[in-house]
Design a protein around this motif. Structure first.
Motif, PDB file in Angstrom:
ATOM      1  N   ARG A   1       0.667  -1.205  -0.065  1.00 11.36           N
ATOM      2  CA  ARG A   1      -0.182  -0.128   0.061  1.00 11.36           C
ATOM      3  C   ARG A   1       0.734   1.099   0.076  1.00 11.36           C
ATOM      4  O   ARG A   1       0.568   2.100  -0.744  1.00 11.36           O
ATOM      5  CB  ARG A   1      -0.976  -0.175   1.294  1.00 11.36           C
ATOM      6  CG  ARG A   1      -1.934   1.165   1.359  1.00 11.36           C
ATOM      7  CD  ARG A   1      -2.681   1.301  -0.011  1.00 11.36           C
ATOM      8  NE  ARG A   1      -3.719   2.393   0.490  1.00 11.36           N
ATOM      9  CZ  ARG A   1      -3.846   3.201  -0.836  1.00 11.36           C
ATOM     10  NH1 ARG A   1      -3.655   2.761  -1.896  1.00 11.36           N
ATOM     11  NH2 ARG A   1      -4.639   4.272  -0.609  1.00 11.36           N
TER      12      ARG A   1
ATOM     13  N   GLN B   1       2.191   1.688  -3.501  1.00 11.93           N
ATOM     14  CA  GLN B   1       0.997   2.431  -4.217  1.00 11.93           C
ATOM     15  C   GLN B   1       0.911   3.868  -4.190  1.00 11.93           C
ATOM     16  O   GLN B   1       0.601   4.691  -5.077  1.00 11.93           O
ATOM     17  CB  GLN B   1      -0.207   1.706  -4.083  1.00 11.93           C
ATOM     18  CG  GLN B   1      -0.569   0.187  -4.664  1.00 11.93           C
ATOM     19  CD  GLN B   1      -1.599  -0.445  -4.018  1.00 11.93           C
ATOM     20  OE1 GLN B   1      -2.511  -0.183  -2.980  1.00 11.93           O
ATOM     21  NE2 GLN B   1      -2.032  -1.727  -4.695  1.00 11.93           N
TER      22      GLN B   1
ATOM     23  N   SER C   1       4.055   5.620  -5.548  1.00 18.93           N
ATOM     24  CA  SER C   1       4.200   5.150  -6.936  1.00 18.93           C
ATOM     25  C   SER C   1       5.714   4.711  -7.303  1.00 18.93           C
ATOM     26  O   SER C   1       6.278   4.615  -8.328  1.00 18.93           O
ATOM     27  CB  SER C   1       4.049   6.484  -7.945  1.00 18.93           C
ATOM     28  OG  SER C   1       2.515   6.811  -7.614  1.00 18.93           O
TER      29      SER C   1
END
Length: 234
Positions: free
Chosen positions: A36, A39, A42
């Motif tokens: 997570r 994410q 990036s």
């Protein structure tokens, strides 16, 4: 700007939780939290890859672990644990030669962990016992060899099948009581009592087991009262 700040705060919070999961060995939860973070940002720093790789390693996901960790090798500030963990992943996949080279790379990057030494001696022994002995001789010849490497080598000597490592460590003065215990047990089964006694007496700080064994050998008549082997019993 506010989004960036919010993302950073979220990442920091997730990182704290992930670290707690790693400490408590909740590997799947740690993996999810770390993914997570990836994410949100990036991209992944070497530290994030290292933690994620470790979580995957502990779940037996060796191929994915290696894939995650490989790019982290390019980071100049990274820890030697990155190459060590890649070695673990390679070992898990059965790439023993490659694992040995990566453990050596971890050593060259400054590892002073007994785990690095233990794992390296184990994989070298699996390739050929003589290669493990060669590595021990290399460490002995270097004044900078960490004392922890001898601790790791003693641990490896218990885990490998043969006695070559334990024998070398004892003969060169690097054995611990577990290492000596393996040799003593071996020579007891062979009824080579003189060798058992030699190993026991070589210890400056004998373990409780060694003391009890010597006393038992005396009571059984295998050792004379003067401490020498009883030839008539052998």
């Amino acid at each position: 700007m506010l989004t960036l700040i919010a993302n950073q705060k979220t990442s920091n919070l997730l990182w704290a939780y992930a670290c707690q999961c790693i400490e408590t060995k909740k590997w799947e939860e740690a993996e999810g939290l770390l993914l997570r973070i990836w994410q949100i940002n990036s991209e992944a720093s070497w530290l994030l890859r290292d933690a994620l790789g470790y979580s995957l390693l502990r779940q037996g996901e060796y191929v994915l672990c290696e894939q995650i960790l490989r790019p982290a090798l390019k980071a100049k500030e990274r820890s030697y644990w990155v190459s060590h963990k890649i070695a673990d992943a390679l070992r898990g996949q059965g790439y023993i030669e490659e694992a040995a080279e990566m453990y050596k790379q971890s050593e060259s990057e400054g590892s002073d962990s007994p785990i690095t030494a233990k794992n390296l001696i184990q994989v070298l022994y699996k390739l050929n016992a003589s290669r493990a002995i060669e590595q021990l001789n290399t460490w002995k010849a270097k004044e900078t060899t960490p004392i922890e490497f001898w601790q790791g080598s003693c641990e490896a000597s218990i885990l490998v099948g043969g006695n070559e490592i334990a024998e070398w460590l004892w003969e060169n003065g690097f054995s611990d009581h577990q290492c000596r215990g393996k040799l003593i047990k071996f020579y007891c089964y062979k009824l080579e009592i003189h060798k058992c006694l030699e190993i026991i007496d070589s210890s400056q700080n004998p373990s409780e087991l060694e003391i009890k064994l010597k006393r038992k050998l005396i009571n059984m008549g295998f050792i004379s009262k003067d401490g020498s082997p009883n030839v008539e019993k052998q």
